[in-house]
Design a protein around this motif. Structure first.
Motif, PDB file in Angstrom:
ATOM      1  N   LEU A 295       0.819  -1.207   0.000  1.00 30.67           N
ATOM      2  CA  LEU A 295       0.000   0.000   0.000  1.00 30.67           C
ATOM      3  C   LEU A 295       0.855   1.260   0.000  1.00 30.67           C
ATOM      4  CD1 LEU A 295      -2.582  -1.037   2.781  1.00 30.67           C
ATOM      5  CD2 LEU A 295      -2.524  -1.698   0.392  1.00 30.67           C
ATOM      6  N   HIS A 296       2.151   1.110  -0.280  1.00 29.01           N
ATOM      7  CA  HIS A 296       3.013   2.295  -0.322  1.00 29.01           C
ATOM      8  C   HIS A 296       4.113   2.084  -1.358  1.00 29.01           C
ATOM      9  CE1 HIS A 296       5.556  -0.247   2.274  1.00 29.01           C
ATOM     10  NE2 HIS A 296       6.551   0.489   1.846  1.00 29.01           N
ATOM     11  N   ALA A 297       4.725   3.188  -1.769  1.00 30.53           N
ATOM     12  CA  ALA A 297       5.846   3.132  -2.707  1.00 30.53           C
ATOM     13  C   ALA A 297       6.971   3.989  -2.141  1.00 30.53           C
ATOM     14  CB  ALA A 297       5.421   3.658  -4.075  1.00 30.53           C
ATOM     15  N   VAL A 298       8.171   3.766  -2.640  1.00 28.33           N
ATOM     16  CA  VAL A 298       9.307   4.588  -2.224  1.00 28.33           C
ATOM     17  C   VAL A 298       9.793   5.378  -3.439  1.00 28.33           C
ATOM     18  CG1 VAL A 298      11.681   4.572  -1.364  1.00 28.33           C
ATOM     19  CG2 VAL A 298      10.000   3.006  -0.389  1.00 28.33           C
ATOM     20  N   LEU A 299       9.881   6.704  -3.280  1.00 30.42           N
ATOM     21  CA  LEU A 299      10.417   7.549  -4.350  1.00 30.42           C
ATOM     22  C   LEU A 299      11.883   7.811  -4.038  1.00 30.42           C
ATOM     23  CD1 LEU A 299       7.590  10.239  -4.743  1.00 30.42           C
ATOM     24  CD2 LEU A 299       7.591   7.833  -5.370  1.00 30.42           C
ATOM     25  N   ARG A 300      12.769   7.380  -4.936  1.00 29.40           N
ATOM     26  CA  ARG A 300      14.206   7.590  -4.722  1.00 29.40           C
ATOM     27  C   ARG A 300      14.555   9.037  -5.045  1.00 29.40           C
ATOM     28  NH1 ARG A 300      15.725   3.500  -1.598  1.00 29.40           N
ATOM     29  NH2 ARG A 300      15.208   1.471  -2.487  1.00 29.40           N
ATOM     30  N   LEU A 301      15.315   9.669  -4.166  1.00 29.58           N
ATOM     31  CA  LEU A 301      15.648  11.081  -4.346  1.00 29.58           C
ATOM     32  C   LEU A 301      17.152  11.259  -4.519  1.00 29.58           C
ATOM     33  CD1 LEU A 301      13.493  12.710  -1.510  1.00 29.58           C
ATOM     34  CD2 LEU A 301      12.906  12.467  -3.931  1.00 29.58           C
ATOM     35  N   PRO A 302      17.568  12.392  -5.124  1.00 32.76           N
ATOM     36  CA  PRO A 302      19.002  12.686  -5.196  1.00 32.76           C
ATOM     37  C   PRO A 302      19.580  12.782  -3.777  1.00 32.76           C
ATOM     38  CG  PRO A 302      17.726  14.235  -6.540  1.00 32.76           C
ATOM     39  CD  PRO A 302      16.747  13.423  -5.758  1.00 32.76           C
ATOM     40  N   GLY A 338      15.029   8.891   0.184  1.00 27.01           N
ATOM     41  CA  GLY A 338      13.763   8.522  -0.432  1.00 27.01           C
ATOM     42  C   GLY A 338      12.569   8.986   0.370  1.00 27.01           C
ATOM     43  N   LEU A 339      11.411   9.019  -0.282  1.00 23.87           N
ATOM     44  CA  LEU A 339      10.152   9.351   0.383  1.00 23.87           C
ATOM     45  C   LEU A 339       9.270   8.113   0.400  1.00 23.87           C
ATOM     46  CD1 LEU A 339       9.271  12.774  -1.309  1.00 23.87           C
ATOM     47  CD2 LEU A 339      10.318  12.411   0.949  1.00 23.87           C
ATOM     48  N   ALA A 361       6.081  19.185  -4.859  1.00 23.00           N
ATOM     49  CA  ALA A 361       7.027  19.260  -3.735  1.00 23.00           C
ATOM     50  C   ALA A 361       8.351  18.559  -4.019  1.00 23.00           C
ATOM     51  CB  ALA A 361       6.376  18.632  -2.494  1.00 23.00           C
ATOM     52  N   LEU A 362       8.425  17.788  -5.119  1.00 17.52           N
ATOM     53  CA  LEU A 362       9.633  16.998  -5.361  1.00 17.52           C
ATOM     54  C   LEU A 362      10.790  17.861  -5.855  1.00 17.52           C
ATOM     55  CD1 LEU A 362       7.938  13.907  -7.035  1.00 17.52           C
ATOM     56  CD2 LEU A 362       9.017  14.009  -4.762  1.00 17.52           C
TER      57      LEU A 362
END
Length: 365
Positions: A295-302, A338-339, A361-362
């Motif tokens: 039920l969730h995902a991870v957004l990889r960030l710089p 990550g978020l 917001a990213l």
């Protein structure tokens, strides 16, 4: 906008099916269902669960080895004790994944259980490091179907390896199957418990599939632990309500539970697809991972942008968490920034707006 992980869509509780199941269950229930009862839980529910878990998750068990509890936190307290209870069923340090739920760690801390973090990579927990751990680590807590929160399944070779480790070291694997039903992209990943029912404690609940308000969970135990867990459960005040247990049993037996899970799987899959599409359109430089299930995902960030992204999201009215808040305090290797985005929680009508605000917001490319 609420994109915090861990909460299913509250508006989708199957009220009509639950009500109908309760009526059928209470009409058919024997009189003894309203008496003192069995500390393992109602036999109707344990039978229904043995059958359902075999079918849906590949769990091998019988009703005598299932103990009904009120959710995963209660299961942890039964196994490890609580502050001042003088310890639970299991003793000694516990290996845990380097990233996990702080709430679970706090329960273990309160029970004075020392937790030792296991590093993670793209194949899940590095279980091969268990053998080399100093101190008598005899148990490991894993989320094999869908690592929480980073999102991947435990690699098949590692599943086999951790069971081997448990056999050779008289160890125990605790399997937290918190959202095993919600798999989107391929055949379900079965429970590790099926590889060795005497070396794995399997824990599940209805918190994600039905609602966290229904306080029902289950431990599927190796035979040698059943009596100890039943003793740890203690007096009746700590037992889950019998009418709720009977209702859930009827919901499962009638096929309505499967129907509900299937419906939710379609809904969450659609939401996941909307999230992926919104990112592809507005933030193609951001990779999204952990999306085959859950039920969730991870957004990889710089690197170095996680804290500011969480702040920016809050500024845009989006509540979510960064990966860092899940890291074990003693973990050495850290995951990339990550978020953690929970896409199950917002009501249907508010979801598109929440995604828009998230994309704004990213961090830019």
């Amino acid at each position: 906008h609420h994109l915090i992980q861990g909460q299913p869509d509250a508006g989708s509780f199957p009220r009509t099916a639950w009500l109908a199941a309760a009526r059928r269950a209470l009409t058919a229930a024997p009189n003894d269902a309203f008496g003192p009862g069995d500390p393992r839980g109602r036999i109707e529910l344990r039978r229904a669960l043995a059958d359902y878990l075999a079918r849906a998750r590949g769990v091998r068990t019988d009703p005598e080895r299932i103990v009904v509890c009120s959710g995963f936190a209660h299961a942890l307290r039964l196994l490890f004790g609580t502050a001042g209870s003088g310890g639970g069923v299991l003793r000694g340090p516990l290996a845990v994944e380097a990233y996990g739920l702080g709430f679970h760690r706090s329960i273990l801390d309160a029970a004075r259980v020392r937790t030792v973090p296991l590093p993670l990579d793209e194949h899940g927990a590095r279980v091969e490091e268990l053998a080399a751990m100093t101190g008598p680590v005899r148990a490991v807590l894993l989320t094999p179907a869908h690592q929480f929160p980073t999102g991947g399944p435990l690699h098949p070779e590692r599943r086999a390896a951790v069971v081997d480790w448990a056999r050779t070291h008289s160890g125990l694997v605790l399997e937290d199957d918190y959202d095993g039903e919600f798999r989107y992209d391929r055949e379900p990943v079965g429970a590790v418990q099926g590889l060795d029912p005497e070396r794995v404690v399997y824990v599940g609940s209805v918190s994600k599939s039905l609602s966290p308000a229904v306080r029902l969970g289950w431990l599927v135990l190796p035979e040698h632990l059943v009596d100890a867990v039943v003793t740890a459960k203690g007096e009746r005040e700590a037992w889950a309500s019998a009418p709720d247990q009977l209702t859930l049993a009827e919901l499962i037996e009638s096929g309505q539970y499967d129907r509900h899970v299937r419906r939710m799987r379609q809904r969450y899959r659609r939401r996941r697809d909307q999230l992926v599409a919104a990112l592809a359109e507005h933030a193609p430089h951001i990779t999204v991972t952990g999306i085959a299930a859950g039920l969730h995902a991870v957004l990889r960030l710089p690197p170095g942008t996680e804290a500011s992204a969480v702040k920016a999201a809050a500024w845009h009215g989006v509540g979510l968490e960064g990966l860092a808040s899940y890291r074990h305090p003693a973990a050495t290797a850290t995951a990339p920034d990550g978020l953690v985005v929970g896409y199950a929680t917002p009501p249907e009508h508010a979801y598109a707006a929440a995604l828009d605000a998230l994309c704004r917001a990213l961090p830019p490319a």
